[in-house]
Design a protein around this motif. Structure first.
Motif, PDB file in Angstrom:
ATOM      1  N   LEU A 174       0.844  -1.194   0.000  1.00  9.19           N
ATOM      2  CA  LEU A 174       0.000   0.000   0.000  1.00  9.19           C
ATOM      3  C   LEU A 174       0.880   1.245   0.000  1.00  9.19           C
ATOM      4  O   LEU A 174       1.735   1.417   0.866  1.00  9.19           O
ATOM      5  CB  LEU A 174      -0.919   0.013   1.220  1.00  9.19           C
ATOM      6  CG  LEU A 174      -1.789   1.268   1.386  1.00  9.19           C
ATOM      7  CD1 LEU A 174      -2.858   1.322   0.300  1.00  9.19           C
ATOM      8  CD2 LEU A 174      -2.426   1.319   2.767  1.00  9.19           C
ATOM      9  N   ASP A 175       0.667   2.125  -0.955  1.00  6.67           N
ATOM     10  CA  ASP A 175       1.455   3.356  -1.059  1.00  6.67           C
ATOM     11  C   ASP A 175       0.678   4.500  -0.400  1.00  6.67           C
ATOM     12  O   ASP A 175      -0.335   4.960  -0.923  1.00  6.67           O
ATOM     13  CB  ASP A 175       1.715   3.680  -2.529  1.00  6.67           C
ATOM     14  CG  ASP A 175       2.568   4.936  -2.707  1.00  6.67           C
ATOM     15  OD1 ASP A 175       3.170   5.390  -1.700  1.00  6.67           O
ATOM     16  OD2 ASP A 175       2.616   5.469  -3.829  1.00  6.67           O
ATOM     17  N   TYR A 176       1.179   4.942   0.754  1.00  6.03           N
ATOM     18  CA  TYR A 176       0.518   6.058   1.433  1.00  6.03           C
ATOM     19  C   TYR A 176       1.418   7.291   1.495  1.00  6.03           C
ATOM     20  O   TYR A 176       1.102   8.265   2.173  1.00  6.03           O
ATOM     21  CB  TYR A 176       0.072   5.643   2.837  1.00  6.03           C
ATOM     22  CG  TYR A 176       1.168   5.100   3.726  1.00  6.03           C
ATOM     23  CD1 TYR A 176       1.948   5.949   4.509  1.00  6.03           C
ATOM     24  CD2 TYR A 176       1.408   3.736   3.802  1.00  6.03           C
ATOM     25  CE1 TYR A 176       2.944   5.452   5.326  1.00  6.03           C
ATOM     26  CE2 TYR A 176       2.402   3.224   4.618  1.00  6.03           C
ATOM     27  CZ  TYR A 176       3.164   4.085   5.379  1.00  6.03           C
ATOM     28  OH  TYR A 176       4.145   3.597   6.189  1.00  6.03           O
ATOM     29  N   ALA A 177       2.525   7.253   0.760  1.00  9.34           N
ATOM     30  CA  ALA A 177       3.435   8.411   0.733  1.00  9.34           C
ATOM     31  C   ALA A 177       2.718   9.631   0.169  1.00  9.34           C
ATOM     32  O   ALA A 177       2.111   9.583  -0.903  1.00  9.34           O
ATOM     33  CB  ALA A 177       4.663   8.094  -0.101  1.00  9.34           C
ATOM     34  N   GLY A 178       2.772  10.730   0.897  1.00 10.86           N
ATOM     35  CA  GLY A 178       2.145  11.968   0.456  1.00 10.86           C
ATOM     36  C   GLY A 178       0.631  11.968   0.516  1.00 10.86           C
ATOM     37  O   GLY A 178      -0.005  12.913   0.035  1.00 10.86           O
TER      38      GLY A 178
END
Length: 496
Positions: A174-178
């Motif tokens: 899961l990409d939660y960067a930014g």
């Protein structure tokens, strides 16, 4: 066709089950045993949960096994380190060769005539039924559902344009960067997720309906660090374990006997971590007393550091509904979000939902009573492992496994047979098995066994008392019946 038979079957290859295997090898040499595990790997909880920052909420000197020192510097350890500790234990003690993976136990039937259990498991993707028999059945499967966490029916959730996830089913990569993240909840999972995600997310908000008591602890045990300079590792582990047991028991006792003082102490600790003008009472003042629900521990004040840096904030309010862009609160405020994490708790499930039958009759768990916090009235040669709610799980797991081994040895001296708790004392009142006001407990506790109002039916949240009772106390008391097996001539022995 004869069924594969074992002296002992253990259900679950998590922290408790692996420990049970070591104790069986140590204290019951010569006994045959196996572990049935529903999943395809060792680790239980510590393999299932994959969310960012997952860690213990107990120190590893007490969450670790009594027989295997925890040697890492961190006493509040991360999930992968704990998982490796469990797997290393299984390898070192050759427990892993006893595990039957992808065996979900669905039914267990006891026969008093045969003095044995017949255990049915669904195996593999085809859910093929396999049956085993055993003299003693030991449940180490925890008390919550592995297939689903608790997800409230949020109004408008289908309108939300972002991702809504539950920590128990964390998406891989899961990409939660930014991204703007809202974590719903105030328990251990929420206070772990918020600081763990805060470093990469644009901002993280912990949205809580009501506050939880929070206590900051150091991530490393300084006393253990000092002792390691002068003592061997096993001595360090034993001394630090004893110190932490006594300190946690003393703190729990103070909280329960002097809740007003404890509230002030906890508030003072939080105030020391936050700016002077921070609204502490709004976000950190629960409406219940300390230990009516489990306290949340914050290692090295990481949650408060994230708040001070502006990477995270805490909002105490109720949800009105989800919107396409986030969450509208009953106060009228709106929280913008790209990702919402519903850290809203677990679903309790006794013994994995397994059906239990004794001599052809279904056992209604809600009508049974817990004996010494680990056996059930009217259910022979059966034990279960449930850890402490106010201390480390493994403290109780170690004692329970040792007690099971003592029971098995007693049965051997009696020519086999079985041990069955019976409550014949009408003065013993019924109480909930887990005396917590937490929502996840209250939703399901009525379907669980009861505990009694006095010994040996009382479930002590006290390691010292249980140590005396389970490791050193007598096996003979008014609540336990030992029924002898057949002697060498085949004649039936009398009840002991």
């Amino acid at each position: 066709m004869s069924l594969e038979h074992f002296d002992v079957l253990v259900v679950g290859a998590g922290l408790s089950g692996i420990g049970a295997g070591v104790h069986l090898q140590t204290h019951c040499p010569g006994k045959t045993w196996a572990i049935l595990e529903a999943r395809d790997t060792i680790g239980g909880t510590w393999d299932l949960f994959r969310y960012p920052g997952i860690r213990s909420d107990s120190d590893m000197f007490t969450l670790g096994y009594s027989f295997k020192p925890w040697t890492a510097a961190k006493s509040i350890a991360d999930g992968p380190s704990i998982l490796e500790y469990v797997r290393q234990t299984a390898r070192e003690h050759d427990v892993d060769r006893h595990i039957r993976f992808r065996h979900k136990v669905v039914r267990a039937s006891w026969s008093s005539d045969d003095a044995r259990w017949t255990v049915e498991a669904e195996c593999g993707e085809a859910r093929e039924t396999r049956r085993y028999t055993c003299r003693f059945l030991y449940m180490c499967s925890g008390y919550y559902r592995y297939d689903a966490g608790y997800m409230p029916d949020f109004p408008g959730a289908g309108d939300f344009g972002g991702k809504l996830i539950h920590p128990q089913h964390w998406p891989e990569n899961l990409d939660y960067a930014g991204k703007r993240v809202v974590v719903i909840g105030s328990g251990a999972t929420a206070v772990t997720l918020v600081p763990a995600m805060a470093g990469n997310a644009a901002h993280v908000t912990m949205l809580q309906r009501s506050p939880t008591y929070v206590l900051t602890l150091p991530g490393e045990d300084r006393i253990a660090g000092a002792l390691r300079k002068v003592l061997p590792e096993r001595a360090v582990y034993a001394l630090t374990r004893s110190k932490n047991v006594l300190m946690s028991l003393a703190f729990y006792t103070v909280c329960r006997r002097y809740p007003g003082f404890a509230k002030k102490l906890l508030r003072k600790g939080i105030a020391a971590q936050l700016p002077a003008d921070y609204p502490i009472d709004e976000h950190f003042r629960p409406q219940y007393n300390p230990w009516d629900q489990r306290l949340c521990f914050v290692p090295d004040a990481d949650l408060f550091k994230a708040v001070r840096r502006g990477q995270a904030d805490i909002v105490t309010d109720n949800i009105e509904r989800f919107t396409p862009d986030g969450i509208r609160l009953k106060s009228g405020r709106e929280l913008a979000a790209d990702i919402v994490v519903s850290a809203t708790g677990l679903q309790l499930l006794a013994f994995g939902g397994m059906q239990i039958r004794v001599d052809g009759e279904d056992v209604d768990l809600a009508r049974t009573m817990s004996y010494k916090g680990m056996m059930l009235s009217g259910v022979p040669n059966f034990a279960y492992c449930i850890g402490y709610t106010n201390a480390s799980w493994t403290l109780k797991a170690d004692l329970a496994s040792q007690y099971v081994c003592r029971i098995i040895a007693r049965l051997d001296r009696n020519g086999g047979g079985y041990a069955v708790p019976h409550n014949d004392d009408p003065s013993v009142g019924e109480e909930p098995l887990i005396d917590f006001s937490s929502g996840y407990v209250q939703r399901a506790i009525e379907s669980f066994p009861k505990q009694g109002s006095k010994a040996p039916w009382k479930l002590h949240q006290n390691y010292i008392k249980d140590l005396i009772t389970l490791r050193y106390g007598t096996l003979e008391d008014s609540g336990m019946r030992f029924v002898a097996g057949r002697d060498d001539t085949g004649a039936a022995a009398e009840a002991a």
